[in-house]
Scaffold this active site. Sequence first.
Site, PDB file in Angstrom:
ATOM      1  CB  THR A   1       9.108   1.964   2.161  1.00 30.76           C
ATOM      2  OG1 THR A   1       9.870   0.791   2.368  1.00 30.76           O
ATOM      3  CG2 THR A   1       9.192   2.322   0.684  1.00 30.76           C
ATOM      4  CG  ASP A   2      13.234  -0.065   5.135  1.00 31.37           C
ATOM      5  OD1 ASP A   2      12.328  -0.466   4.379  1.00 31.37           O
ATOM      6  OD2 ASP A   2      13.690  -0.751   6.073  1.00 31.37           O
ATOM      7  CD  GLU A   3      10.272  -2.794   0.835  1.00 33.83           C
ATOM      8  OE1 GLU A   3      10.181  -3.175  -0.337  1.00 33.83           O
ATOM      9  OE2 GLU A   3       9.528  -3.227   1.743  1.00 33.83           O
TER      10      GLU A   3
ATOM     11  CE1 TYR B   1       5.226   0.125  -1.611  1.00 42.49           C
ATOM     12  CE2 TYR B   1       7.211  -0.952  -0.784  1.00 42.49           C
ATOM     13  CZ  TYR B   1       6.139  -0.101  -0.591  1.00 42.49           C
ATOM     14  OH  TYR B   1       5.960   0.522   0.628  1.00 42.49           O
TER      15      TYR B   1
ATOM     16  CE  LYS C   1       5.708   4.755  -0.463  1.00 45.19           C
ATOM     17  NZ  LYS C   1       4.425   5.396  -0.059  1.00 45.19           N
TER      18      LYS C   1
END
Length: 355
Positions: A134-136, A159, A163
């Site tokens: 993810t870009d997060e 989260y 990741k």
Amino acid sequence: MDTLFVTGGAGFIGSALIRLLVAESGWRVVNIDKLTYAGNLESLTDVADDPRYVFSRSDICDRTALDVLFQTHRPVGVIHLAAESHVDRSIHGPGDFIETNIKGTYTLLEAARAYWSMLEAKDKPAFRFHHVSTDEVFGSLGESGLFVESSSYQPNSPYSASKAASDHLVRAWHHTYGLPTVITNCSNNYGPCQFPEKLVPLMIHNAVSEKPLPIYGKGDNVRDWLYVDDHARALRLVFEKGISGETYNIGGHNEKTNLEVVDALCSLLDELKPRRDGRSYRDQKVGVADRPGHDKRYAIDATKIERELGWTPTESFESGLKKTVGWYLDNPDWVAHVVSGEYRQWMDRNYGDRA
Ligand code: NAD
Ligand code: TYD
């Protein structure tokens, strides 16, 4: 016929990817999914009877099960999507995120490495461990700027931290052991078959159920929205053509505030399923307490995948959102089953704990 593994294939993005692979490619696909609350085999009814599709109810934390799967099916690669994926759940209970996203990725990497190391020398370079992220992991942007592949990692939620940890493991397995890997970091997806806890399906479900539409904080946080089928096409391309050891950002060039997203959904619903009292669904919006540590803005620079692999998104935000709303209105049973848990009982009856 070559086989590939898709982990998390009963989830939102994994099921879109499997539907695409079975319809448009020659791959034989083995779907490895534990079927948590977020996994729903009803998203895969189109492919369930296809001879090129196999389902295994397995946990990516279960090394023994993974070893058997690798030996049985001898895949040319893995596209790894299995994860706990919802930020709010990670805030309330991070434990499952550490287990699946970090330990599960580690276990899968080790099973893949054991299998890959026994391949003949000529087959080793073609193997791919494709990690879907993810870009997060890059943290939060201010008013300007875009995430690029070399942006530094600054995850803010349990989260995104889990990741980020899994991305680092994948990178290390490539550099230390030579396992051929690719990583993709994607922005927020929307589309059919998304569990109604994420912004877009939650708002559609609450609107038509005459419930409030909860806007966290001021509703001015920005996300960069990508239609799920565009993501699935990008994943196939990176798996088949991506360079080992590289990472690719995937994004839709669709930055929107949360209020813009909710207003767009309300306008579509007003048109497609008007409220009985003639008022707009916008009247159901309510401001609620902000998410702790809420990232302000995400936005992806997808130049690398466009330039090197020729991928561009085909769906505009308007066209993608219209398809999405249409799908949810046409499939109330899918939503009712996942919300009520009825589908889980069905899965337990049909699949039990069989691997
Ligand atoms: P999802 O929550 O809809 O699906 C996750 C799937 O993984 C489910 O089918 C679940 O049963 C399965 N799973 C969970 N734990 C497992 C385990 N221990 N073993 C085997 N299977 C397990 O998630 P999604 O939205 O489809 O996301 C898929 C991947 O894409 C995730 O890795 C996520 O981090 C990443 N991603 C998602 C988005 C997004 O907007 N949804 C954006 C970027 C990246
Ligand atoms: P979400 O779909 O949970 O994705 P992520 O947190 O991974 O970006 O949330 C998208 C945005 O919508 C995020 O800024 C939080 C916000 N949001 C709300 O305002 N209300 C809601 O009920 C939900 C679920 C999210």
